[in-house]
Write an enzyme that holds these catalytic residues in place. Structure first.
Site, PDB file in Angstrom:
ATOM      1  N   GLY A   1      -0.214 -12.602 -12.525  1.00 40.83           N
ATOM      2  CA  GLY A   1       0.631 -11.481 -12.095  1.00 40.83           C
ATOM      3  C   GLY A   1      -0.021 -10.192 -12.588  1.00 40.83           C
ATOM      4  O   GLY A   1      -0.397 -10.088 -13.768  1.00 40.83           O
TER       5      GLY A   1
ATOM      6  N   ASP B   1      -0.935  -6.698  -5.964  1.00 42.80           N
ATOM      7  CA  ASP B   1      -1.999  -6.705  -6.976  1.00 42.80           C
ATOM      8  C   ASP B   1      -2.832  -5.443  -6.935  1.00 42.80           C
ATOM      9  O   ASP B   1      -3.510  -5.105  -7.901  1.00 42.80           O
ATOM     10  CB  ASP B   1      -2.895  -7.926  -6.785  1.00 42.80           C
ATOM     11  CG  ASP B   1      -2.141  -9.170  -7.180  1.00 42.80           C
ATOM     12  OD1 ASP B   1      -1.353  -9.666  -6.360  1.00 42.80           O
ATOM     13  OD2 ASP B   1      -2.307  -9.607  -8.331  1.00 42.80           O
TER      14      ASP B   1
ATOM     15  N   LYS C   1      -0.561 -11.678  -2.720  1.00 43.47           N
ATOM     16  CA  LYS C   1      -0.857 -13.110  -2.586  1.00 43.47           C
ATOM     17  C   LYS C   1      -1.030 -13.520  -1.129  1.00 43.47           C
ATOM     18  O   LYS C   1      -0.295 -13.064  -0.251  1.00 43.47           O
ATOM     19  CB  LYS C   1       0.281 -13.900  -3.252  1.00 43.47           C
ATOM     20  CG  LYS C   1       0.141 -15.402  -3.259  1.00 43.47           C
ATOM     21  CD  LYS C   1      -1.148 -15.876  -3.872  1.00 43.47           C
ATOM     22  CE  LYS C   1      -1.364 -15.388  -5.299  1.00 43.47           C
ATOM     23  NZ  LYS C   1      -2.758 -15.646  -5.778  1.00 43.47           N
TER      24      LYS C   1
END
Ligand code: MRU
Length: 366
Positions: free
Chosen positions: A54, A243, A254
Site C-alpha cells: 500500500g 499508487d 492496482k
C-alpha cells in the site's frame, strides 16, 4: 483501528525504542502477527516481499528503514546506500520516493552524530501526518456518501472498491476506506462490494478482513463482477486508492482499476479516487508514458497462495504445466474517467487545474 479492543496502527516503534514493529500482511486474514524490523535489510525485505504494502505504508516503512540504517552507520555513504537500497524495493508507488527524498533533505545536512535521532523523529512525523491526512480524506469523502445517502432516501449506499486502499495500506484509516469508516461511524448505512483483486487477493484477504473488523457490511466479489453489478444499478459509487497520480490527474492503481473505471463511465456511476497529496507525482503528466508499472512473477498468476487457518502455507497450481503467467501489477486510468479526487484538502476534478488549485505550493516538478 481497534482490534479486539486495542487501538493499532500498522507500523510503530518497538517498546525498545529502536526496532520497528509491523503487521505481517502476508499472513492475513488467518493470522495477526507482529514482526519487529531491526535493520535496513529487514525493512527493505518487508517492502519488497510485501509484508507491508500500500503506497502510504510503503513510504512510512522506508522512512523507518532509513532510521534503522543510520542507527548502524550514519555516514554520508551509508545514507546514500540506504536511500538507493530502499528506493529499489518497488517501482510504482511514488510515496516511496517522496518519503526517501524527504529523509535525505532533512538528514543529509546534519552531522552523522545527529542523524539517527532525527531520522526516527522524521519517520514518526511522516506516520502521524499520514494518519491526519487520511482522517481528512475521510471527512471529505464522507460528504459525498452523505449526499448519496440523502439522494437514496437513507437506503444503504453501495460502494465498490478495488484492492486494499484501507487501514492496512496506510498508517491508519486507509484512503478509500476512510470515508466508508466515517460514514459507518456516523450511522449512514453503507455496503461495500470488495473486488477480490487477483492475483494477490488484497481485496479478499485484507479489505474484507478490515471491513469485517469495523462492522461494515460487505460482500467479496470476483474481479469481473463489477460491470454486471453496475449495469443492474447495484453500485452507487466507486472509491479506489492510487499508487501514483500524475499532475494532470491520471491515476495509477492496482491492476484492474482501469476496467472498473470504464464500466463506471459506461453506466454513469461516479468513480472517485482517494489520495493523500504525497501520492501525486508532479513530475509526470501522462500516466501511460511516465509511470513505471511493476511486473511481478508470473507464478502469482499460475498459482494461488495463502494460508490455511492452521497457519500452514497453501500454494495451489491453477494452470496446466507449460502455461506461463504474465503479471503487470498496476494499470493507469486516464483522468477523463475519474469523476473526482478526494484529498486531505477536499475534492477536486482530476485535472491539472484542479490539482494545482488544491496544492499550489507543490508546483511543477516537485
Ligand atoms: O501491490 P499493493 O498491494 O502495494 O497495491 C496497493 C494498491 O494498489 C492500493 O490501492 C494503493 O497503494 C493505494 S493505498 C492507500
Amino acid at each position: 483501528m481497534k482490534i479486539d479492543g486495542t487501538a493499532y496502527r500498522t507500523i510503530w516503534l518497538n517498546a525498545d525504542g529502536q526496532g520497528v514493529d509491523i503487521l505481517d500482511q502476508t499472513r492475513f486474514p488467518h493470522a495477526f502477527e507482529v514482526i519487529t524490523l531491526r535493520d535496513l535489510d529487514a525493512a527493505a525485505t518487508a517492502i519488497r516481499d510485501m509484508w507491508v504494502r500500500g503506497a502510504p505504508l510503503i513510504g512510512a516503512t522506508a522512512a523507518y528503514g532509513m532510521a534503522l540504517a543510520l542507527r548502524a552507520d550514519a555516514s554520508d555513504t551509508a545514507l546514500a546506500a540506504a536511500h538507493e537500497r530502499l528506493l529499489a524495493t518497488r517501482p510504482t508507488a511514488i510515496n516511496l520516493r517522496w518519503a526517501l527524498e524527504r529523509c535525505r533533505a532533512r538528514l543529509a545536512p546534519l552531522s552523522p552524530r545527529d542523524r539517527p535521532g532525527a531520522a526516527y523523529r522524521l519517520a514518526a512525523e511522516i506516520c502521524d501526518e499520514d494518519v491526519a491526512i487520511n482522517a481528512a480524506i475521510g471527512e471529505a469523502g464522507l460528504a459525498l456518501i452523505r449526499e448519496m445517502s440523502a439522494r437514496k432516501g437513507g437506503a444503504p449506499v453501495n460502494i465498490l472498491t478495488h484492492c486494499n486502499a484501507g487501514w492496512l495500506a496506510t498508517v491508519d484509516w486507509g484512503t478509500a476506506t476512510a470515508p466508508i469508516y466515517k460514514a459507518h461511524d456516523a450511522g449512514i448505512p453503507v455496503h461495500v462490494w470488495v473486488d477480490e483483486t487477483r492475483p494477490r487477493n488484497q481485496g479478499a484477504f485484507l479489505t474484507a478482513w478490515e471491513l469485517g473488523r469495523h462492522g461494515v457490511p460487505h460482500h467479496v466479489v470476483v474481479d469481473n463482477a463489477g460491470g454486471h453489478l453496475m449495469q443492474h444499478g447495484k453500485v452507487d459509487m466507486v472509491i479506489v486508492g492510487t499508487d501514483r497520480t500524475t499532475a494532470r490527474g491520471d491515476v495509477c492503481n492496482k491492476i484492474g482499476t482501469y476496467l472498473k473505471a470504464l464500466a463506471a463511465a459506461d453506466n454513469g456511476v461516479p468513480f472517485y479516487v482517494a489520495l493523500p497529496s504525497p501520492t501525486i507525482d508532479f513530475t509526470v503528466e501522462d500516466g501511460l508514458a511516465g509511470i513505471p508499472i511493476e511486473e511481478r512473477s508470473g507464478r502469482e498468476v499460475t498459482h494461488i497462495a495463502g494460508r490455511g487457518p492452521d497457519g500452514v502455507a497453501v500454494d495451489v497450481q491453477l494452470t496446466p504445466d507449460g502455461s506461463d503467467g504474465f503479471n503487470p501489477a498496476f494499470d493507469v486510468t486516464p483522468a477523463r474517467l475519474v469523476t473526482g479526487l478526494i484529498t486531505e484538502r477536499g475534492l477536486c476534478p482530476a485535472t491539472a487545474e484542479g490539482i494545482a488549485g488544491l496544492f499550489p505550493e507543490r508546483g511543477a516538478r516537485s
